[in-house]
Design a protein around this motif. Structure first.
Motif, PDB file in Angstrom:
ATOM      1  N   PHE A 139       4.471   7.389   4.984  1.00 35.82           N
ATOM      2  CA  PHE A 139       5.274   6.575   5.892  1.00 35.82           C
ATOM      3  C   PHE A 139       4.708   5.167   5.980  1.00 35.82           C
ATOM      4  O   PHE A 139       5.429   4.174   5.895  1.00 35.82           O
ATOM      5  CB  PHE A 139       5.315   7.208   7.288  1.00 35.82           C
ATOM      6  CG  PHE A 139       6.291   8.338   7.378  1.00 35.82           C
ATOM      7  CD1 PHE A 139       7.503   8.268   6.707  1.00 35.82           C
ATOM      8  CD2 PHE A 139       6.008   9.466   8.121  1.00 35.82           C
ATOM      9  CE1 PHE A 139       8.406   9.309   6.780  1.00 35.82           C
ATOM     10  CE2 PHE A 139       6.901  10.505   8.207  1.00 35.82           C
ATOM     11  CZ  PHE A 139       8.098  10.428   7.529  1.00 35.82           C
ATOM     12  N   ALA A 140       3.374   5.099   6.130  1.00 31.04           N
ATOM     13  CA  ALA A 140       2.734   3.793   6.242  1.00 31.04           C
ATOM     14  C   ALA A 140       3.010   2.964   4.991  1.00 31.04           C
ATOM     15  O   ALA A 140       3.362   1.778   5.066  1.00 31.04           O
ATOM     16  CB  ALA A 140       1.234   3.964   6.441  1.00 31.04           C
ATOM     17  N   LEU A 141       2.879   3.618   3.824  1.00 36.12           N
ATOM     18  CA  LEU A 141       3.106   2.901   2.562  1.00 36.12           C
ATOM     19  C   LEU A 141       4.543   2.388   2.485  1.00 36.12           C
ATOM     20  O   LEU A 141       4.788   1.250   2.076  1.00 36.12           O
ATOM     21  CB  LEU A 141       2.832   3.838   1.381  1.00 36.12           C
ATOM     22  CG  LEU A 141       1.378   3.909   0.899  1.00 36.12           C
ATOM     23  CD1 LEU A 141       1.253   4.898  -0.240  1.00 36.12           C
ATOM     24  CD2 LEU A 141       0.914   2.532   0.461  1.00 36.12           C
ATOM     25  N   THR A 142       5.487   3.242   2.896  1.00 32.35           N
ATOM     26  CA  THR A 142       6.899   2.839   2.857  1.00 32.35           C
ATOM     27  C   THR A 142       7.105   1.577   3.663  1.00 32.35           C
ATOM     28  O   THR A 142       7.744   0.614   3.210  1.00 32.35           O
ATOM     29  CB  THR A 142       7.790   3.963   3.420  1.00 32.35           C
ATOM     30  OG1 THR A 142       7.353   5.203   2.883  1.00 32.35           O
ATOM     31  CG2 THR A 142       9.234   3.731   3.081  1.00 32.35           C
ATOM     32  N   VAL A 143       6.548   1.576   4.892  1.00 28.28           N
ATOM     33  CA  VAL A 143       6.750   0.426   5.767  1.00 28.28           C
ATOM     34  C   VAL A 143       6.085  -0.809   5.186  1.00 28.28           C
ATOM     35  O   VAL A 143       6.653  -1.919   5.200  1.00 28.28           O
ATOM     36  CB  VAL A 143       6.214   0.742   7.180  1.00 28.28           C
ATOM     37  CG1 VAL A 143       6.272  -0.499   8.050  1.00 28.28           C
ATOM     38  CG2 VAL A 143       7.013   1.871   7.792  1.00 28.28           C
ATOM     39  N   VAL A 144       4.864  -0.621   4.615  1.00 30.04           N
ATOM     40  CA  VAL A 144       4.138  -1.761   4.059  1.00 30.04           C
ATOM     41  C   VAL A 144       4.936  -2.399   2.920  1.00 30.04           C
ATOM     42  O   VAL A 144       5.121  -3.620   2.866  1.00 30.04           O
ATOM     43  CB  VAL A 144       2.748  -1.320   3.562  1.00 30.04           C
ATOM     44  CG1 VAL A 144       2.122  -2.408   2.684  1.00 30.04           C
ATOM     45  CG2 VAL A 144       1.843  -1.003   4.740  1.00 30.04           C
ATOM     46  N   PHE A 145       5.437  -1.551   2.016  1.00 35.84           N
ATOM     47  CA  PHE A 145       6.205  -2.096   0.892  1.00 35.84           C
ATOM     48  C   PHE A 145       7.504  -2.744   1.371  1.00 35.84           C
ATOM     49  O   PHE A 145       7.927  -3.772   0.849  1.00 35.84           O
ATOM     50  CB  PHE A 145       6.518  -1.000  -0.130  1.00 35.84           C
ATOM     51  CG  PHE A 145       5.327  -0.662  -0.992  1.00 35.84           C
ATOM     52  CD1 PHE A 145       4.695  -1.656  -1.723  1.00 35.84           C
ATOM     53  CD2 PHE A 145       4.840   0.629  -1.063  1.00 35.84           C
ATOM     54  CE1 PHE A 145       3.598  -1.356  -2.517  1.00 35.84           C
ATOM     55  CE2 PHE A 145       3.753   0.925  -1.848  1.00 35.84           C
ATOM     56  CZ  PHE A 145       3.121  -0.059  -2.573  1.00 35.84           C
ATOM     57  N   ALA A 146       8.128  -2.118   2.391  1.00 31.65           N
ATOM     58  CA  ALA A 146       9.366  -2.699   2.921  1.00 31.65           C
ATOM     59  C   ALA A 146       9.089  -4.080   3.499  1.00 31.65           C
ATOM     60  O   ALA A 146       9.862  -5.020   3.309  1.00 31.65           O
ATOM     61  CB  ALA A 146       9.963  -1.785   3.987  1.00 31.65           C
TER      62      ALA A 146
END
Lengths: 532, 188
Positions: free
Chosen positions: B10-17
């Motif tokens: 989840f954290a990675l998704t938000v960071v990339f977004a």
């Protein structure tokens, strides 16, 4: 092979004959592509109109030969009741008229004829399938098939700036509306756990979905009212776009003005008939959900009233024939939506055999209106196309003295489009009469009054065109050539056929206007004698 | 352990977004979007929606991103020019709208209790339990049995799209002459 796969045990229940008219359209479209590739430019211009027109006529004949079963077939995917079959015939007739206009258009604007006729046939396929589809995914994909074909047909004249603009607007807004449609479909699937309209009606009638859990335990999941409403509202928005109902009609004037006349005629008639047929089937299924009417009535009423008033008032101030016809079609969609309104409210008022009889009546009223609307618009656009009138009102000034017969045809179309008060023997009057009568009987007196008032407003601009045709031209036509509107009639090819088609339209306006039961009875005959 | 994987993803998704928004270089933004898509696909996998996960990779991370990059390369974008005066406030309006959308989504998930929103997932779970087959097999079976008509119609749709794209994109007409705009006022 793994014998546990259910594929092997699957024996589809098909009525093979029912598919023939649609397979014909598909094969005809592919034949057009192949012949075009094989014969080159001149050859394809010579042969393709015959192939395309012949395919469409053969497809219509299949309906008259009662090859299509009168109810659900092909695993419930299609439901060709009398309403759906008549709608299909209207659609095919409209696209047939487009093919008769094709040769002159293709030659005059130097269009690619292979793609032109292929797309007409594929558009007919999509529209007829949408009109009889009983399953939401099939409906959506059919809608996309005809929508994509029509976007391209509107903009196929690549040398026209206006056509490019019309095509782009139609495409972008159409894609936007499709997203709403899919979103609504997802919600309805969430509510009913099925995409088949007949099953959906059953689920809504009993009020819950049966779900088989582990160890065969059956649980009853109640239908979520919120999903039904959200699903309907979104689907309705998507369909409203196709019907150019206000406030989703913004594309219509530009598309009607910019696109080539034959394509605009099909956009105005056939595509609306298809979308309306689907809307009727959809609303019929949803209306079984108790409490559906209490919310949906407001949405549908708002759209109908705004379309009737806005369409007619905006048409009053138009100075361009095509834009006037665009707003007139917005208003006519509004009148037809009054029929949908009755359909929404009906299950709350009656039930059982009485309900079925009521639904049959309103379906007949709507299909009669759609037939009338199609014939009148074919006549109006057809005359405008063949006299080379285009959109400029100036081109119609004094038309009666120059070309009396086309002018008479146009006048008949305009009188029939007014359709109330002093034009009783026309189909435009009969269509409105039946729909408004149903509305009053169900208790929508206020709506009926608004519809009547809107019709009175419409008399001003329709009859204004008739008056313009009687005015003496101020200058000789030859001295006032307008860009894009050659005064010379289109002489290239198909002239005789065009006359036959337009005279037929004139005759039909009166025949169905005086004997509306002929048309309605035709639908019943098609279905009740159908080969099963 | 599972929770750890979940939260990292989840954290990675938000960071990339966020990366999509923050990078000023459009290519970097696009690559960031690819990774966002891949992370979302991994999320789907964790939810045991294999089919959706693969579709996410093939369609979004594959096809759509290729088109994105294609357009970026074709247009040869550089540093954005300063926008017109009426567009300057747009980024704050956009931010406000994004926040609003977030709350609408949160409200929607609250109201539409997710448990019974997913008949498809429940049905698939049920089928999987009964037959021991993967989700993809079930979907494929449905697609060639009860949903054969929309499946076949899709081929017609693609054919129409190809024909339409050729008509609208070609530069020369059948006589080999360039297609240019006439000075007409309206369509034929």
């Amino acid at each position: 092979m793994d014998s546990s796969l259910p594929v092997q045990a699957y024996v589809p229940e098909i009525h093979p004959t029912g598919l023939i008219p649609f397979l014909l359209l598909l094969l005809g479209g592919i034949a057009c592509l192949v012949v075009d590739a094989a014969t080159g430019k001149e050859g394809s211009r010579r042969y393709l109109p015959w192939i395309a027109g012949g395919t469409l006529l053969a497809s219509i004949t299949c309906f008259f030969l009662r090859l299509v079963p009168g109810e659900v077939f092909l695993e419930d995917t299609f439901r060709a009741d009398a309403f759906g079959q008549l709608a299909s015939i209207i659609i095919l007739a409209s696209t047939f008229v487009m093919t008769t206009m094709g040769p002159s258009l293709v030659r005059r604007r130097n269009l690619p004829s292979g793609e032109f006729y292929t797309l007409i046939l594929f558009a007919s396929l999509g529209m007829t399938l949408l009109a009889i589809s009983n399953e939401l995914l099939t409906a959506f994909i059919s809608l996309e098939v005809f929508a994509l074909s029509l976007y391209v047909l509107v903009g196929i004249d690549r040398r026209s700036r206006k056509a490019a603009e019309a095509c782009f607007k139609y495409f972008v807004l159409g894609a936007f509306a499709s997203a709403f449609l899919v979103f609504g479909i997802a919600f309805l699937y969430g509510a009913a756990h099925t995409t088949f309209l007949t099953e959906m009606a059953e689920v809504f009638r009993q009020g819950y979905v049966e779900s088989v859990g582990p160890e065969g335990a059956v649980t009853e999941i109640p239908v979520n009212t919120m999903y039904v409403f959200v699903g309907f509202a979104f689907m309705f928005v998507g369909i409203c776009f196709k019907l150019s109902l206000a406030p989703f009609h913004m594309w219509a004037p530009d598309v009607y003005q910019g696109g080539n006349m034959p394509a605009v005629m099909v956009v105005a008639t056939a595509s609306k008939v298809a979308a309306f047929a689907f809307l009727v089937h959809l609303v019929e299924a949803l209306s079984y959900w108790q409490g559906f009417a209490s919310g949906a009535v407001y949405i549908v009423t708002a759209v109908a009233v705004v379309s009737m008033l806005w369409g007619n008032l905006a048409a009053l101030v138009q100075t361009n024939f095509r834009r006037m016809m665009a707003f007139s079609s917005v208003a006519h969609s509004g009148y037809m939506t009054v029929g949908i309104l009755v359909l929404v409210a009906l299950p709350g008022l009656m039930s059982g055999a009485e309900l079925e009889a009521g639904q049959l009546l309103i379906r007949q009223a709507v299909i009669l209106y759609m037939a009338g609307y199609t014939v009148m618009n074919i006549l109006a656009f057809g005359v405008a196309y063949y006299i080379g009138g285009g959109g400029h009102m100036a081109a119609y000034r004094g038309l009666v003295y120059r070309r009396p017969l086309p002018a008479a045809g146009m006048a008949i179309a305009m009188f029939s489009l007014v359709g109330i008060g002093f034009t009783p023997p026309t189909i435009g009057f009969m269509g409105k009469f039946y729909i408004f009568k149903e509305a009053v009987q169900v208790g929508f007196v206020g709506i009926a009054v608004i519809a009547l008032l809107a019709s009175v407003i419409s008399a001003f601009y329709y009859l204004n065109l008739v008056v313009t045709m009687f005015m003496r031209a101020e200058t000789k036509p030859a001295e006032a050539p307008l860009a894009g509107t050659p005064e010379a009639p289109v002489q290239v090819g198909g002239e005789l056929l065009a006359r036959v088609v337009l005279v037929t339209a004139c005759v039909l306006i009166f025949v169905f206007g005086i004997f509306p039961q002929l048309f309605i009875g035709l639908g019943e005959t098609l279905v009740n004698g159908a080969v099963r | 352990m599972f929770l750890l994987i979940y939260s990292t993803l989840f954290a990675l998704t938000v960071v990339f977004a966020l990366g999509v928004l923050v990078f000023r270089n459009t290519v970097k933004s696009a690559i960031s979007l690819v990774f966002t898509m891949l992370c979302i696909a991994a999320n789907y996998l964790l939810m045991r929606q294999e089919f959706v996960a693969f579709i996410q990779v093939i369609v979004y991370a594959g096809a759509i991103m290729v088109v994105f990059l294609f357009v970026i390369m074709l247009l040869n974008l550089r540093e954005p020019e300063s926008p017109a005066w009426y567009l300057r406030g747009m980024r704050y309006w956009g931010g406000a709208l994004a926040f609003l959308f977030f709350f609408v989504l949160a409200w929607g998930i609250q109201v539409f209790s997710v448990a019974d929103l997913t008949p498809g997932a429940a049905a698939l779970e049920e089928l999987r339990r009964e037959s021991g087959q993967a989700e993809v097999t079930q979907l494929a079976t449905l697609m060639v049995t009860r949903y054969i008509v929309p499946f076949l119609l899709t081929s017609v749709l693609l054919l129409v799209a190809v024909i339409g794209a050729i008509v609208m994109a070609r530069r020369k007409d059948e006589d080999g002459r360039d297609i240019t705009f006439d000075e007409d006022e309206e369509g034929a």
